[in-house]
Design an enzyme around this catalytic site. Structure first.
Site, PDB file in Angstrom:
ATOM      1  N   ASP A 415       0.980  -1.279  -0.016  1.00 26.78           N
ATOM      2  CA  ASP A 415       0.000  -0.175  -0.229  1.00 26.78           C
ATOM      3  C   ASP A 415       0.572   1.177   0.043  1.00 26.78           C
ATOM      4  OD1 ASP A 415      -2.734   1.587  -0.200  1.00 26.78           O
ATOM      5  OD2 ASP A 415      -3.108   0.488   1.718  1.00 26.78           O
ATOM      6  N   GLU A 418       2.836   5.294  -4.315  1.00 24.58           N
ATOM      7  CA  GLU A 418       3.078   6.691  -4.760  1.00 24.58           C
ATOM      8  C   GLU A 418       4.531   7.394  -4.521  1.00 24.58           C
ATOM      9  OE1 GLU A 418      -0.854   5.124  -3.728  1.00 24.58           O
ATOM     10  OE2 GLU A 418       0.936   6.786  -2.492  1.00 24.58           O
ATOM     11  N   ASP A 491      -8.215   4.613  -3.536  1.00 26.39           N
ATOM     12  CA  ASP A 491      -9.613   4.633  -2.377  1.00 26.39           C
ATOM     13  C   ASP A 491     -10.398   5.354  -3.175  1.00 26.39           C
ATOM     14  OD1 ASP A 491      -7.526   2.846  -0.745  1.00 26.39           O
ATOM     15  OD2 ASP A 491      -6.890   4.625   0.388  1.00 26.39           O
TER      16      ASP A 491
END
Length: 799
Positions: A415, A418, A491
């Protein structure tokens, strides 16, 4: 070598005369304008002075100077051209690292070409391309060898270099301007949440962020692609439809690859040949993932997995989301977890795999953070390890995922890739303002997800190559398909608005050369507390679930107290029905996965991939092919009982009824809540397995071959051990299946290859699909033929 001293264009332009129908007038005006504006300056405008140009033939292409600018055009193969241009003061700079590219001998091996020059241009010609370097402005143009214009650099000043200072270092804002034709669509560029499919007339920012994935790879319906070869934050601007601009905030050069197919599958093959081929995922990963934010213990996970098995609902993976830790970054579980290895063994004994969430974002109090900090291997002013540093990747694996891997976890959910900067979530292209081990973060803004996932993959395989890598991550970059990582769309909102935006986002991601993608079924953020029980939300969840069955990876997740199928009591039978359909399709899906690895295939296919000559497909971002057979039409509006479907020009069958339809038409298809419109192309051979509860169950079970008549058909049924990398050493088997429509003859060819544990004998149940026959997800009661197969060719006439 050619020395050129050109003269200015004349200002007066006489447009050609033409006659068109009223319906085509607008398009013709655009096309004419593109010709005129690309070829001539406007009256009254001052064109920048012309620079002297010199061109030299080189063994691998050409080299030119345009004033102080240095340009190299390299023939990588007959369909791939590499362009690098630098301002004079940067011409001698060492090549910047490009970790997304394979070694040069693989990425750019070279090809036979001819070099010629006329009064207007120097030409490099291969068997498929004619690349012209203009001798007036130094602009490049790309043409198919038969003469079709594909893409032009702008006629006036195509490439510019604006000196800037980024992170204390002088660099350039680099820009190239292209002129696309009026009649094409443009796609790819990663995954974005603007709801667009065809990016004509739009601007796209390429900077990693939650729900926004930056991959600088643009695909055109004309059959070419442009790979902008930088990790810098970039803007792709087509607001003025006659100009397509790539502009990066930092760089030493304009650097791009031009790739030509003309078929899009061929373009993607060329791209993966340069940046890496996608490996097979473990077979279980093509089954159903059960997840939520979050399960608080492995006891809870085991209870839920047990209920799935007790109710005979197909399932392959359970997911442990975040906050299992005592401190984020250390492999210590909180007090809710007891004997992790023992609990994982218990799941495995029930044929259930387990994935755990692991972040690159670290708690400053964690021992992992402290160890990295002591070695100066953190990103400055961020709580993230520097994945561009090989030593940091080693330390990260050794202290966190490596320890978890040894416990028996089957997959990592990487997760916040980025990455995000610190808690709470801050992650909008943060590397642009940092210094990294690889170089200036402004020039490597988007590279983190590639190197983060690559480091985990490399260490995983070094530790245990008998277990295929499966990684789930929220971001991606060029070349990351070679890692074995699936990207999910982030998300997103739990609304029809959010749902409808995922479909074109996923299709553009596929056209970015990346084969494995998924989404949070039902969305991540519920609209308000208590909404799960409401019929409106359960309808949305069912529609999203129907779509999810036909994504390459099938997975539910969301920030909600419960998220299992029985949570949605009003639609649970629909969910179970579609889940069972996914598992019946496992022989089809796993065979397509082999095509991804062996042929650079794409499973989730926007219609423009297979019908790019049909302009109707250029803007269709809400329906797609799932492999060669299935046309999928998600229902994206609340309360809908119909949805418009475009059937391209071939014969089709309704999957649910068996009714045949002519192609080349729009159809208002029935879409009650339990029926997402699903059509099968004539000539398809659709292999469907027995009813199973996990992907590896009953490999010797009978396979139902549904034949959709109206065209010849073919399908190669693939089998291997389902895990490990022995398939790369030839341990796999293919069974070729062919249908001769005119003579109604089915040929099941001799099996090619073998592997330990292979099923030597199997039964094929052949069903000729028609109205009311061979329909839906259920096993067809009576077959038109049953064939006992032992590995040798079998031919049967079936009427």
């Amino acid at each position: 070598m050619a020395e050129v001293n050109p003269t200015m264009h004349r200002c007066a332009v006489k447009p050609p005369s033409f006659s068109v129908s009223h319906s085509l007038l607008f398009l013709c005006m655009i096309a004419l304008a593109s010709i005129l504006f690309a070829a001539r300056p406007l009256c009254g405008q001052n064109t920048p002075p012309l620079a002297p140009i010199a061109v030299h033939q080189m063994p691998n292409g050409l080299r030119a100077t345009v004033g102080a600018e240095h340009v190299e055009v390299t023939v990588c193969n007959t369909s791939v051209i590499h362009v690098v241009a630098r301002p004079g003061e940067a011409a001698a700079a060492a090549a910047e690292p490009r970790p997304w590219m394979l070694d040069a001998h693989e990425a750019c091996p070279g090809a036979v070409f001819t070099y010629a020059q006329d009064g207007k241009a120097a030409h490099l010609k291969t068997a498929t391309l004619d690349v012209a370097f203009g001798l007036e402005r130094g602009n490049l143009s790309f043409h198919a060898i038969a003469g079709e214009t594909l893409l032009l650099e702008g006629d006036r000043i195509p490439r510019t270099y604006e000196p800037v200072t980024r992170n204390g270092e002088q660099t350039y804002r680099v820009t190239d301007r292209f002129t696309p034709t009026a009649m094409e669509g443009i796609y790819g560029l990663g995954q974005h949440q603007n709801g667009m499919f065809n990016y004509r007339g739009a601007t796209v920012e390429l900077g990693q962020n939650n729900t926004d994935v930056a991959i600088p790879f643009l695909m055109s319906s004309k059959g070419y692609a442009l790979m902008w070869n930088t990790a810098a934050m970039t803007y792709v601007d087509n607001r003025f439809p006659l100009e397509l601009t790539f502009s990066s905030i930092a760089g030493r050069s304009v650097d791009y690859y031009f790739l030509y197919g003309p078929e899009m599958d061929t373009v993607i093959h060329e791209y993966r040949s340069m940046t890496g081929h996608a490996p097979m995922l473990p077979k279980w990963a093509y089954g159903f993932f059960q997840s939520k934010d979050r399960y608080v213990s492995l006891d809870e996970i085991r209870d839920i997995a047990g209920r799935y098995r007790a109710e005979h609902i197909p399932l392959d993976a359970m997911v442990q989301d975040w906050f299992w830790w005592k401190r984020e970054g250390d492999p210590e579980f909180n007090g809710n977890y007891h004997d992790v290895a023992k609990d994982l063994d218990a799941l495995h004994s029930d044929h259930i795999h387990a994935m755990i969430s692991v972040w690159g974002l670290l708690d400053a109090d964690s021992e992992t953070y402290k160890a990295l900090d002591a070695k100066h291997m953190l990103i400055p002013e961020a709580h993230v390890y520097d994945a561009t540093n090989p030593e940091a990747r080693d330390t990260y694996w050794q202290r966190l995922p490596g320890k978890l891997f040894a416990q028996g976890w089957d997959a990592f959910w990487l997760d916040s890739a980025e990455p995000e900067e610190y808690w709470p979530h801050m992650g909008d292209a943060i590397l642009r303002n940092k210094r990294l081990a690889i170089g200036n973060g402004a020039e490597y803004t988007n590279v983190f997800p590639l190197l983060h996932t690559l480091g985990v993959q490399q260490h995983w395989k070094a530790a245990n190559d008998s277990k295929r890598v499966f990684l789930l991550t929220r971001s991606a970059f060029l070349g990351q398909q070679r890692v074995g990582a699936t990207v999910w769309s982030g998300d997103v909102y739990s609304t029809y608005w959010g749902f409808s935006h995922q479909v074109p986002a996923g299709l553009n991601f596929a056209l970015s050369g990346y084969p494995y993608w998924t989404t949070d079924i039902g969305g991540y953020w519920p609209p308000y507390p208590g909404s799960l029980e409401e019929p409106a939300y359960q309808e949305l969840y069912a529609r999203w679930f129907e779509f999810g069955v036909f994504c390459p990876i099938f997975r539910t997740h969301g920030h909600r107290p419960h998220n299992e199928m029985w949570t949605y009591d009003k639609v649970e039978p629909i969910l179970v029905q579609y889940d069972k359909l996914r598992y019946r399709l496992m022989p089809y899906i796993y065979s397509l996965a082999w095509k991804v690895s062996s042929e650079d295939y794409t499973i989730q296919r926007p219609l423009v991939m297979d019908w790019r000559a049909d302009a109707r497909t250029w803007n269709l971002g809400d329906e797609f092919m799932f492999g060669p057979a299935l046309l999928v039409n998600p229902v994206l509006k609340a309360g809908a009982i119909k949805r418009n479907v475009y059937l391209p020009a071939t014969k089709w069958y309704d999957f649910w009824s068996g009714k045949a339809f002519a192609g080349g038409q729009d159809l208002d298809a029935d879409a009650p809540l339990d029926r997402m419109p699903l059509f099968v192309r004539a000539g398809s051979i659709l292999p469907m397995g027995p009813e199973i509860e996990y992907a590896a169950q009953d490999p010797a079970g009978p396979i139902e071959l549904r034949i959709y008549r109206g065209a010849d058909g073919s399908f190669d049924l693939y089998e291997d051990a389902g895990d490990g990398y022995a398939y790369q050493r030839g341990e796999h088997a293919l069974i070729p299946i062919r249908w001769d429509d005119q003579n109604s003859v089915l040929t099941i060819g001799a099996r090619a290859g073998s592997f330990p544990g292979m099923t030597e004998k199997r039964k094929f149940r052949v069903v000729l699909v028609g109205a009311g026959r061979g329909t839906g997800e259920a096993v067809t009661n009576s077959a038109d033929a049953e064939i006992a197969y032992e590995g040798q060719e079998v031919r049967a006439t079936i009427r």
